[in-house]
Design a protein around this motif. Structure first.
Motif, short mmCIF file in Angstrom:
data_model
loop_
_atom_site.label_atom_id
_atom_site.label_comp_id
_atom_site.label_asym_id
_atom_site.label_seq_id
_atom_site.Cartn_x
_atom_site.Cartn_y
_atom_site.Cartn_z
N TRP A 119 -3.71 44.43 -3.13
CA TRP A 119 -3.17 45.65 -2.95
C TRP A 119 -2.72 46.20 -1.65
O TRP A 119 -1.81 46.96 -1.52
N SER A 120 -3.86 45.89 -0.71
CA SER A 120 -3.66 46.37 0.79
C SER A 120 -2.45 45.75 1.35
O SER A 120 -1.42 46.42 2.09
N ILE A 121 -1.87 44.45 1.06
CA ILE A 121 -0.90 43.74 1.30
C ILE A 121 0.49 44.36 0.89
O ILE A 121 1.55 44.66 1.40
N LEU A 122 0.49 44.79 -0.45
CA LEU A 122 1.53 45.27 -0.98
C LEU A 122 1.94 46.57 -0.61
O LEU A 122 2.94 46.97 -0.23
N GLN A 123 0.90 47.32 -0.24
CA GLN A 123 0.97 48.81 0.48
C GLN A 123 1.57 48.57 1.86
O GLN A 123 2.26 49.50 2.28
N ILE A 124 0.92 47.75 2.50
CA ILE A 124 1.70 47.33 3.96
C ILE A 124 3.04 47.15 3.91
O ILE A 124 3.71 47.49 4.56
N GLN A 125 3.55 46.21 2.91
CA GLN A 125 4.80 46.09 2.68
C GLN A 125 5.64 47.08 2.34
O GLN A 125 6.85 47.31 2.85
N THR A 126 5.15 47.87 1.51
CA THR A 126 5.81 49.28 1.20
C THR A 126 6.05 50.17 2.40
O THR A 126 6.98 50.72 2.30
N LEU A 127 5.01 50.07 3.23
CA LEU A 127 5.10 51.00 4.19
C LEU A 127 6.01 50.25 5.16
O LEU A 127 6.76 51.34 6.12
N LEU A 144 -1.20 35.99 4.49
CA LEU A 144 -2.02 34.82 4.28
C LEU A 144 -2.13 34.24 2.88
O LEU A 144 -2.95 35.08 2.30
N GLY A 145 -1.74 33.14 2.48
CA GLY A 145 -2.13 32.73 1.30
C GLY A 145 -3.30 31.87 1.50
O GLY A 145 -4.10 31.91 2.33
N ALA A 157 -12.88 32.76 -9.55
CA ALA A 157 -11.59 33.15 -10.15
C ALA A 157 -10.91 34.15 -9.55
O ALA A 157 -9.94 34.04 -9.24
N ALA A 158 -11.99 35.16 -9.05
CA ALA A 158 -11.38 36.54 -8.56
C ALA A 158 -10.34 35.97 -7.05
O ALA A 158 -9.33 36.62 -7.08
N TYR A 159 -11.12 35.08 -6.18
CA TYR A 159 -10.20 34.89 -5.16
C TYR A 159 -8.93 34.23 -5.33
O TYR A 159 -8.00 34.52 -5.04
N SER A 160 -8.93 33.19 -6.42
CA SER A 160 -7.86 32.41 -6.79
C SER A 160 -6.94 33.10 -7.25
O SER A 160 -5.69 33.18 -7.07
N VAL A 161 -7.15 34.15 -8.32
CA VAL A 161 -6.02 35.19 -8.78
C VAL A 161 -5.42 36.03 -7.63
O VAL A 161 -4.31 36.25 -7.83
N SER A 162 -6.34 36.45 -6.85
CA SER A 162 -5.83 37.42 -5.62
C SER A 162 -4.72 36.48 -4.89
O SER A 162 -3.65 37.09 -4.36
N LYS A 163 -5.24 35.23 -4.54
CA LYS A 163 -3.98 34.53 -3.74
C LYS A 163 -2.84 33.84 -4.30
O LYS A 163 -1.96 33.98 -4.10
N ALA A 164 -3.14 33.81 -5.75
CA ALA A 164 -1.99 33.34 -6.50
C ALA A 164 -1.20 34.39 -6.87
O ALA A 164 0.18 34.28 -6.51
N GLY A 165 -1.76 35.61 -7.17
CA GLY A 165 -0.72 36.90 -7.04
C GLY A 165 -0.02 37.18 -5.69
O GLY A 165 1.06 37.51 -5.71
N LEU A 166 -0.51 36.82 -4.58
CA LEU A 166 -0.25 37.04 -3.13
C LEU A 166 1.08 36.06 -3.17
O LEU A 166 2.03 36.37 -2.45
N LYS A 167 0.75 34.81 -3.54
CA LYS A 167 1.92 33.74 -3.52
C LYS A 167 3.12 34.22 -4.31
O LYS A 167 4.38 34.27 -3.67
N VAL A 168 3.16 34.85 -5.45
CA VAL A 168 4.20 35.31 -6.05
C VAL A 168 4.89 36.53 -5.53
O VAL A 168 6.02 36.87 -5.49
#
Length: 284
Positions: A119-127, A144-145, A157-168
């Motif tokens: 979410w922080s990366i999405l917010q930085i992109q939005t800014l 950083l993927g 699982a949580a880490y993998s999900v976060s980085k898979a989401g960031l990839k997309v």
């Protein structure tokens, strides 16, 4: 030749910049003559990073900002301080954590990890993205993927999900930017291998001896600039144990799980152990 976004006296924003890969990238961009905004939540480490950079590059133009990527107020402060510092042309979304949770465990840790890693990366992109578009000059956004976001191994699982989401997310960002008329902004996914950083080696310091297996963070920073110069989207890093060819085999096997309708994460399934070993040793 560098990516056109890496320009002397332009501003690079690096999150998680006090140590590890973030610090190494900040140092590399200082070397290129860029102004660097260093964002981190640890004030002691941030001050040490600034002191070290000034010893290495006495003329470095640095703007250290203390803040937390999970705080909207901190990220808004980062945006305003960065745009006031000069012409922003490079965004490095490096901040992240690895302490995760299993697929039915510790919901609060899931939320915290996703806040930091996604979410922080999405917010930085939005800014920043609209600001970069309006500027109409070359710029680069680097997220950083992780290879764990591609092959999604069991165990975190949580880490993998976060980085898979960031990839997309980064793939979608890259595509949408390409649709803009006269677009000069590129997006990139930096994918480190095993790296000698505090995330992987808790308690390490400047005098810690690096084991043979991992790369130094500076090697990842050099690989980033190389990948940017070649306009690579997926900027893969190797290490001293895993070759590019083995990485590609692992990714191919993961993709084939869906195509061949094998069990989820079949690479770690006992019935597929021999088949996987045969596959990575083959010349296909």
């Amino acid at each position: 030749m560098n990516h056109p976004a890496i320009r002397e006296n332009n501003v690079a924003v690096v999150t998680g910049a006090a140590v590890g890969i973030g610090f190494a990238i900040a140092e590399r961009l200082c070397k290129e003559g860029m102004k660097v905004v260093l964002f981190d939540k640890d004030g002691i480490l941030l001050a040490h990073a600034v002191s070290t950079l000034l010893k290495l590059h006495p003329n470095a133009q640095l703007n250290p900002i203390l803040g937390d990527v999970t705080s909207t107020k901190s990220l808004e402060k980062l945006y305003h301080a960065s745009t006031e510092f000069g012409d922003v042309s490079v965004i490095i979304n490096n901040a992240g954590i690895i302490q995760g949770a299993g697929p039915w465990q510790d919901l609060e840790q899931w939320r915290h990890l996703m806040e930091v890693n996604f979410w922080s990366i999405l917010q930085i992109q939005t800014l920043f993205t609209e600001h970069l578009i309006q500027k109409g000059r070359p710029a680069a956004i680097v997220n950083l993927g992780s290879k764990e976001g591609i092959t999604t191994p069991p165990g975190n699982a949580a880490y993998s999900v976060s980085k898979a989401g960031l990839k997309v997310l980064t793939e979608q960002l890259s595509h949408e930017l390409r649709q803009l008329p006269d677009n000069l902004i590129t997006a990139h996914l930096l994918i480190p291998g095993y790296t000698f950083t505090p995330m992987n080696f808790p308690g390490m310091n400047d005098s810690s001896e690096k084991p043979q297996a991992p790369w130094n963070a500076s090697q990842v920073a050099d690989r980033l600039l190389e990948g940017l110069s070649l306009n690579e989207f997926y900027i893969f890093c190797e290490d001293n144990e895993v070759t590019k060819e083995l990485d590609q085999k692992r990714m191919q096997w993961t993709a084939d799980d869906m195509i061949k309708n094998r069990p989820a994460l079949s690479r770690w399934h006992p019935e597929y152990k021999e088949a996987f070993q045969s596959f990575i040793q083959s010349k296909e």
